[in-house]
Scaffold this motif. Sequence first.
Motif, PDB file in Angstrom:
ATOM      1  N   ALA A  81      62.665 -20.299  40.736  1.00 39.15           N
ATOM      2  CA  ALA A  81      62.020 -20.964  40.146  1.00 39.15           C
ATOM      3  C   ALA A  81      61.645 -22.000  41.593  1.00 39.15           C
ATOM      4  CB  ALA A  81      62.271 -21.767  39.154  1.00 39.15           C
ATOM      5  N   LEU A  82      62.712 -22.169  42.476  1.00 38.60           N
ATOM      6  CA  LEU A  82      62.029 -23.200  43.646  1.00 38.60           C
ATOM      7  C   LEU A  82      62.314 -22.494  45.072  1.00 38.60           C
ATOM      8  CD1 LEU A  82      65.548 -25.562  42.755  1.00 38.60           C
ATOM      9  CD2 LEU A  82      62.549 -25.656  42.622  1.00 38.60           C
ATOM     10  N   ARG A  83      61.972 -20.683  44.894  1.00 36.99           N
ATOM     11  CA  ARG A  83      61.938 -20.352  45.914  1.00 36.99           C
ATOM     12  C   ARG A  83      60.512 -20.920  46.757  1.00 36.99           C
ATOM     13  NH1 ARG A  83      61.360 -14.108  45.167  1.00 36.99           N
ATOM     14  NH2 ARG A  83      59.383 -14.781  44.070  1.00 36.99           N
ATOM     15  N   PRO A  84      60.632 -21.235  47.878  1.00 36.08           N
ATOM     16  CA  PRO A  84      59.435 -21.158  48.495  1.00 36.08           C
ATOM     17  C   PRO A  84      58.492 -19.888  49.072  1.00 36.08           C
ATOM     18  CG  PRO A  84      60.387 -21.191  50.254  1.00 36.08           C
ATOM     19  CD  PRO A  84      61.852 -20.866  48.700  1.00 36.08           C
ATOM     20  N   THR A  85      57.456 -19.553  48.652  1.00 36.50           N
ATOM     21  CA  THR A  85      55.861 -18.905  49.330  1.00 36.50           C
ATOM     22  C   THR A  85      56.618 -18.394  50.861  1.00 36.50           C
ATOM     23  OG1 THR A  85      54.568 -20.270  49.910  1.00 36.50           O
ATOM     24  CG2 THR A  85      53.996 -19.512  47.740  1.00 36.50           C
ATOM     25  N   LYS A  86      55.887 -17.339  51.405  1.00 40.31           N
ATOM     26  CA  LYS A  86      56.357 -16.368  52.373  1.00 40.31           C
ATOM     27  C   LYS A  86      55.408 -16.848  53.436  1.00 40.31           C
ATOM     28  CE  LYS A  86      57.757 -12.129  50.789  1.00 40.31           C
ATOM     29  NZ  LYS A  86      58.324 -12.565  49.614  1.00 40.31           N
ATOM     30  N   ALA A  87      54.147 -18.618  53.063  1.00 41.46           N
ATOM     31  CA  ALA A  87      53.738 -18.309  53.804  1.00 41.46           C
ATOM     32  C   ALA A  87      54.553 -19.932  54.393  1.00 41.46           C
ATOM     33  CB  ALA A  87      52.154 -18.942  53.839  1.00 41.46           C
ATOM     34  N   LEU A  88      54.987 -19.778  55.171  1.00 37.75           N
ATOM     35  CA  LEU A  88      56.208 -21.111  56.095  1.00 37.75           C
ATOM     36  C   LEU A  88      55.297 -21.210  57.755  1.00 37.75           C
ATOM     37  CD1 LEU A  88      59.670 -19.848  55.270  1.00 37.75           C
ATOM     38  CD2 LEU A  88      57.795 -21.231  54.183  1.00 37.75           C
ATOM     39  N   GLY A  89      55.532 -22.845  57.791  1.00 41.74           N
ATOM     40  CA  GLY A  89      55.795 -23.457  58.753  1.00 41.74           C
ATOM     41  C   GLY A  89      54.133 -24.388  58.650  1.00 41.74           C
ATOM     42  N   ARG A  90      53.753 -24.050  57.876  1.00 38.66           N
ATOM     43  CA  ARG A  90      51.871 -24.842  57.945  1.00 38.66           C
ATOM     44  C   ARG A  90      52.298 -26.321  57.623  1.00 38.66           C
ATOM     45  NH1 ARG A  90      49.276 -21.586  53.476  1.00 38.66           N
ATOM     46  NH2 ARG A  90      50.730 -22.220  52.351  1.00 38.66           N
ATOM     47  N   MET A  91      52.892 -27.384  58.501  1.00 39.77           N
ATOM     48  CA  MET A  91      53.215 -29.041  59.256  1.00 39.77           C
ATOM     49  C   MET A  91      52.176 -29.817  59.460  1.00 39.77           C
ATOM     50  SD  MET A  91      56.411 -30.610  59.069  1.00 39.77           S
ATOM     51  CE  MET A  91      56.839 -32.032  59.512  1.00 39.77           C
ATOM     52  N   ARG A  92      51.155 -30.181  58.408  1.00 35.44           N
ATOM     53  CA  ARG A  92      50.091 -31.337  59.286  1.00 35.44           C
ATOM     54  C   ARG A  92      49.451 -30.545  60.449  1.00 35.44           C
ATOM     55  NH1 ARG A  92      51.454 -36.808  58.738  1.00 35.44           N
ATOM     56  NH2 ARG A  92      54.164 -36.691  57.347  1.00 35.44           N
ATOM     57  N   GLY A  93      48.606 -29.084  59.929  1.00 34.61           N
ATOM     58  CA  GLY A  93      47.882 -27.975  60.999  1.00 34.61           C
ATOM     59  C   GLY A  93      48.081 -28.312  62.432  1.00 34.61           C
ATOM     60  N   GLY A  94      49.708 -27.966  62.482  1.00 35.14           N
ATOM     61  CA  GLY A  94      50.661 -27.543  64.033  1.00 35.14           C
ATOM     62  C   GLY A  94      50.106 -29.002  64.600  1.00 35.14           C
ATOM     63  N   SER A  95      50.283 -30.368  63.933  1.00 35.17           N
ATOM     64  CA  SER A  95      50.085 -31.612  64.788  1.00 35.17           C
ATOM     65  C   SER A  95      51.643 -31.880  65.041  1.00 35.17           C
ATOM     66  CB  SER A  95      49.097 -32.633  64.486  1.00 35.17           C
ATOM     67  OG  SER A  95      49.522 -33.851  63.122  1.00 35.17           O
ATOM     68  N   ALA A  96      51.697 -32.804  65.802  1.00 38.52           N
ATOM     69  CA  ALA A  96      53.355 -33.287  66.047  1.00 38.52           C
ATOM     70  C   ALA A  96      53.635 -34.375  65.189  1.00 38.52           C
ATOM     71  CB  ALA A  96      53.570 -33.367  68.196  1.00 38.52           C
ATOM     72  N   ALA A  97      52.901 -35.183  65.560  1.00 37.90           N
ATOM     73  CA  ALA A  97      52.756 -36.678  65.216  1.00 37.90           C
ATOM     74  C   ALA A  97      52.163 -37.139  64.110  1.00 37.90           C
ATOM     75  CB  ALA A  97      53.148 -37.413  65.891  1.00 37.90           C
ATOM     76  N   PRO A  98      51.870 -37.322  63.207  1.00 39.40           N
ATOM     77  CA  PRO A  98      50.766 -37.875  62.223  1.00 39.40           C
ATOM     78  C   PRO A  98      49.669 -38.863  62.859  1.00 39.40           C
ATOM     79  CG  PRO A  98      52.970 -38.911  61.434  1.00 39.40           C
ATOM     80  CD  PRO A  98      53.388 -37.937  62.516  1.00 39.40           C
ATOM     81  N   GLY A  99      50.166 -39.836  64.233  1.00 40.97           N
ATOM     82  CA  GLY A  99      49.713 -40.583  64.929  1.00 40.97           C
ATOM     83  C   GLY A  99      49.099 -40.610  65.963  1.00 40.97           C
ATOM     84  N   ALA A 100      49.845 -39.353  66.739  1.00 39.91           N
ATOM     85  CA  ALA A 100      49.411 -39.046  67.918  1.00 39.91           C
ATOM     86  C   ALA A 100      48.402 -38.215  67.906  1.00 39.91           C
ATOM     87  CB  ALA A 100      50.053 -37.342  68.338  1.00 39.91           C
TER      88      ALA A 100
END
Length: 131
Positions: A81-100
């Motif tokens: 049930a807790l297994r993530p999908t295979k599409a990993l690495g999508r974190m905030r559209g690739g930006s280094a920081a939210p306020g960068a």
Amino acid sequence: MPLSEQEQKLLDEMERSLYHNDADFVSAVGAGRGRLSYGSLVLGVLVAIVGLAVVIVGVVIHLPLVGILGFAVMFTGVLLALRPTKALGRMRGGSAAPGAASAGASRKPAGKAGFMDRLNDRWDDRNEKNE
């Protein structure tokens, strides 16, 4: 209990510092998270319920082996049930920081962003307005 304004500013400053100074760590920690799949969640819950039923049957008929087998099935269901999908690495559209970058320059369009991404964006927008 909510944070005071000074504590919130300090926390925001620490977060920006972490994103700025240790971007490799942030990307390594964030890359391990994926979205939960609805199908695997439902299947895992069903398997966990079956495992719980087997544990109960094992207790009722006084056979520890059946109870242990049921626990293993239940544990497998939770992991499924807790297994993530295979599409990993999508974190905030690739930006280094939210306020960068500027306020909306590096963010995903609202229609394609995930639920947590939208919540993070709303949180960031709220904090930018308060500064």
